[in-house]
Design an enzyme around this catalytic site. Structure first.
Site, PDB file in Angstrom:
ATOM      1  N   HIS A 259     -47.254 -53.772   3.723  1.00 55.38           N
ATOM      2  CA  HIS A 259     -45.818 -53.743   3.483  1.00 55.38           C
ATOM      3  C   HIS A 259     -45.162 -54.923   4.169  1.00 55.38           C
ATOM      4  CE1 HIS A 259     -41.725 -52.205   3.110  1.00 55.38           C
ATOM      5  NE2 HIS A 259     -42.216 -51.503   2.114  1.00 55.38           N
ATOM      6  N   ASP A 310     -46.691 -46.137  -2.246  1.00 53.53           N
ATOM      7  CA  ASP A 310     -47.373 -46.044  -3.539  1.00 53.53           C
ATOM      8  C   ASP A 310     -48.784 -45.471  -3.435  1.00 53.53           C
ATOM      9  OD1 ASP A 310     -45.379 -47.195  -5.259  1.00 53.53           O
ATOM     10  OD2 ASP A 310     -45.720 -49.051  -4.162  1.00 53.53           O
TER      11      ASP A 310
HETATM   12  C1  LIG Z   1     -46.571 -55.315  -0.161  1.00 51.25           C
HETATM   13  C2  LIG Z   1     -47.049 -56.745  -0.004  1.00 51.25           C
HETATM   14  C3  LIG Z   1     -46.636 -57.529  -1.261  1.00 51.25           C
HETATM   15  C4  LIG Z   1     -46.380 -57.349   1.224  1.00 51.25           C
HETATM   16  O1  LIG Z   1     -46.817 -58.622   1.235  1.00 51.25           O
HETATM   17  P1  LIG Z   1     -46.352 -59.812   2.192  1.00 51.25           P
HETATM   18  O2  LIG Z   1     -45.393 -59.383   3.215  1.00 51.25           O
HETATM   19  O3  LIG Z   1     -45.941 -60.915   1.283  1.00 51.25           O
HETATM   20  O4  LIG Z   1     -47.699 -60.108   2.924  1.00 51.25           O
HETATM   21  P2  LIG Z   1     -48.868 -61.016   2.376  1.00 51.25           P
HETATM   22  O5  LIG Z   1     -49.183 -60.694   0.949  1.00 51.25           O
HETATM   23  O6  LIG Z   1     -48.519 -62.417   2.706  1.00 51.25           O
HETATM   24  O7  LIG Z   1     -50.056 -60.491   3.279  1.00 51.25           O
HETATM   25  C5  LIG Z   1     -50.272 -60.833   4.656  1.00 51.25           C
HETATM   26  C6  LIG Z   1     -51.761 -60.754   4.934  1.00 51.25           C
HETATM   27  O8  LIG Z   1     -52.240 -59.416   4.735  1.00 51.25           O
HETATM   28  C7  LIG Z   1     -53.156 -59.367   3.636  1.00 51.25           C
HETATM   29  N1  LIG Z   1     -52.811 -58.226   2.809  1.00 51.25           N
HETATM   30  C8  LIG Z   1     -51.565 -57.721   2.606  1.00 51.25           C
HETATM   31  N2  LIG Z   1     -51.628 -56.683   1.791  1.00 51.25           N
HETATM   32  C9  LIG Z   1     -52.923 -56.529   1.450  1.00 51.25           C
HETATM   33  C10 LIG Z   1     -53.590 -55.643   0.617  1.00 51.25           C
HETATM   34  N3  LIG Z   1     -52.941 -54.703  -0.025  1.00 51.25           N
HETATM   35  N4  LIG Z   1     -54.922 -55.768   0.483  1.00 51.25           N
HETATM   36  C11 LIG Z   1     -55.600 -56.726   1.145  1.00 51.25           C
HETATM   37  N5  LIG Z   1     -55.009 -57.609   1.959  1.00 51.25           N
HETATM   38  C12 LIG Z   1     -53.683 -57.520   2.102  1.00 51.25           C
HETATM   39  C13 LIG Z   1     -52.960 -60.664   2.883  1.00 51.25           C
HETATM   40  O9  LIG Z   1     -54.096 -61.039   2.164  1.00 51.25           O
HETATM   41  C14 LIG Z   1     -52.607 -61.607   3.984  1.00 51.25           C
HETATM   42  O10 LIG Z   1     -53.785 -61.925   4.654  1.00 51.25           O
HETATM   43  P3  LIG Z   1     -54.029 -63.423   5.218  1.00 51.25           P
HETATM   44  O11 LIG Z   1     -52.924 -63.622   6.218  1.00 51.25           O
HETATM   45  O12 LIG Z   1     -55.381 -63.341   5.793  1.00 51.25           O
HETATM   46  O13 LIG Z   1     -53.907 -64.310   4.034  1.00 51.25           O
HETATM   47  C15 LIG Z   1     -48.574 -56.785   0.150  1.00 51.25           C
HETATM   48  O14 LIG Z   1     -48.974 -56.023   1.269  1.00 51.25           O
HETATM   49  C16 LIG Z   1     -49.282 -56.328  -1.098  1.00 51.25           C
HETATM   50  O15 LIG Z   1     -49.471 -57.120  -2.020  1.00 51.25           O
HETATM   51  N6  LIG Z   1     -49.722 -55.019  -1.155  1.00 51.25           N
HETATM   52  C17 LIG Z   1     -50.338 -54.496  -2.324  1.00 51.25           C
HETATM   53  C18 LIG Z   1     -49.282 -54.144  -3.367  1.00 51.25           C
HETATM   54  C19 LIG Z   1     -48.478 -52.934  -2.979  1.00 51.25           C
HETATM   55  O16 LIG Z   1     -48.999 -51.914  -2.565  1.00 51.25           O
HETATM   56  N7  LIG Z   1     -47.168 -53.038  -3.171  1.00 51.25           N
HETATM   57  C20 LIG Z   1     -46.247 -51.951  -2.915  1.00 51.25           C
HETATM   58  C21 LIG Z   1     -45.395 -52.231  -1.718  1.00 51.25           C
HETATM   59  S1  LIG Z   1     -44.418 -50.808  -1.295  1.00 51.25           S
END
Ligand SMILES: CC(C)(COP(=O)(O)OP(=O)(O)OC[C@H]1O[C@@H](n2cnc3c(N)ncnc32)[C@H](O)[C@@H]1OP(=O)(O)O)[C@@H](O)C(=O)NCCC(=O)NCCS
Length: 375
Positions: A259, A310
């Site tokens: 998140h 989710d």
């Molecule tokens: C929610 C989300 C978009 C937040 O993303 P964000 O703040 O932009 O964080 P990032 O995507 O930059 O992730 C930060 C780090 O954690 C990792 N990470 C984050 N969510 C992850 C996941 N669901 N699975 C695997 N790795 C994950 C990223 O790969 C990144 O790793 P790195 O620093 O080694 O590259 C992200 O956690 C995600 O894509 N989750 C899956 C989709 C989801 O469940 N969305 C619903 C949100 S309520």
């Protein structure tokens, strides 16, 4: 050079009384009330009143509010015709986005900044979003739509409208709790979208249409569908470790995990986890929750990431017998309460959203070459 907050991370773009997302402590508050207390003591209708009218209703306020909400349980004939003829294999979120956009065509009152009209429109949208989802779901199966009833709660009525039979009290209560947990969530992507749109002094239908398009994506509301697809792909609890290891090795995301704001457990997740556990045990299908819990443990231990809203909601909806592609529309049904409240709030003290961008194109002035001579 100013620093760029990519994804607007850490930027406070406005103030809101509606919800507080405390990422450090894993708390979610709606107008001063903790969600743990709201799910324990209130219904989704009461929470919608709280968001729209700024207070928890007393009994007579709730009765009047519920009557008004239910009075909007109908769709314009043109929207019904669209739902009947929409492609059977269209995505329900796409159909919902277009359906809500169409609602605007049948509102000829104008006066898009009128508070009283917008309060009424906000309630009408909340009442009509589930009808659009349910009607399309019936039509795509070759079934007729179910006549709306005035005696059922929002949650019970949605299950009634998709299945054609009244749900049991426990199913209705489970969905009601899920609705409360999804009702509002600070400046999330879809809410931001709705605020950006209304801040141009567009109209509430356009704002909610923007929000639905934004919610659809797998990084936002679309993640709940992705969770079930993942569980189906894994197949059984003994395959979880290998599956997750492969995903992490390929640097792929696990849906329902992580998140932007919560750095500890998403406070909505434990409620959904316990409901998912109870439902799957009752169904004698515990492999879904076993797989989910194992995935959550691995991600917490190996990546320090927690389950989000989710993750377990997917198993809850699945156990309620809801088709997978209606999971994100259910998110939209509940979040419509928050989106519409946020739109009303934005209009109270509006300012256009207009961030800047760092230009990375050519620095030297470019000379225009006549088109016939361009490479
Ligand atoms: C929610 C989300 C978009 C937040 O993303 P964000 O703040 O932009 O964080 P990032 O995507 O930059 O992730 C930060 C780090 O954690 C990792 N990470 C984050 N969510 C992850 C996941 N669901 N699975 C695997 N790795 C994950 C990223 O790969 C990144 O790793 P790195 O620093 O080694 O590259 C992200 O956690 C995600 O894509 N989750 C899956 C989709 C989801 O469940 N969305 C619903 C949100 S309520």
């Amino acid at each position: 050079m100013p620093t760029i907050a990519k994804g607007l991370e850490g930027i406070i773009a406005n103030s809101s009384r509606l919800s507080m997302v405390d990422g450090a402590n894993g708390q979610l508050i709606y107008l001063g009330y903790h969600i743990d207390d709201l799910v324990e003591n209130c219904t989704f209708e009461e929470v919608t009143h709280l968001l729209h009218r700024g207070k928890l209703p007393n009994q007579s306020e709730l009765d009047a509010f519920t009557r008004e909400l239910r009075s909007h349980r109908s769709l314009p004939e043109g929207v019904v015709e669209f739902l009947k003829h929409a492609p059977k294999d269209a995505g329900p979120m796409d159909v919902l986005r277009t359906g809500v956009s169409m609602l605007g065509l049948y509102d000829t009152d104008g006066k898009y900044q009128d508070r009283a009209l917008n309060e009424s429109r906000a309630l009408a949208i909340c009442a009509k979003v589930p009808l659009i989802v349910a009607a399309y779901h019936r039509f795509r199966q070759g079934l007729e739509i179910v006549e709306p009833r005035m005696d059922l709660s929002e949650a019970a009525h949605f299950l009634y409208m998709i299945n054609g039979e009244e749900p049991g009290a426990e199913s209705a209560k489970t969905l009601d709790v899920a609705y409360i947990l999804h009702a509002d969530h600070g400046m999330n992507a879809s809410t931001f979208s709705s605020r950006v749109t209304i801040a141009t002094l567009s109209d509430i239908y356009s704002a909610i249409t923007s929000a639905i398009g934004t919610l659809k994506g797998p990084l936002h509301g679309g993640a709940n569908e992705g969770v079930i697809q993942m569980l189906e792909e894994i197949g059984s609890p003994d395959k979880v470790d290998e599956y997750v290891a492969g995903k992490l090795e390929r640097k792929e995301k696990i849906m329902g995990i992580g998140h932007r704001v919560y750095k500890v457990l998403d406070p909505r997740a434990p409620h959904l986890q316990s409901m998912a556990k109870k439902l799957t045990e009752e169904l004698g299908e515990t492999k879904w929750i076993e797989m989910s819990e194992r995935i959550a443990t691995i991600m917490r231990e190996q990546k320090g990431l927690n389950a989000n809203v989710d993750f377990y909601s997917a198993t809850v909806y699945y156990s309620l017998g809801v088709p997978t592609d209606l999971f994100t529309p259910i998110f939209a049904i509940s979040r419509a309460a928050g989106w519409t409240a946020q739109v009303l709030e934005q209009l109270e003290d509006n300012r256009l959203y207009r961030p800047l961008t760092e230009y990375t194109g050519p620095e030297e002035p470019q000379k225009i070459i006549p088109i016939a001579e361009r490479a």
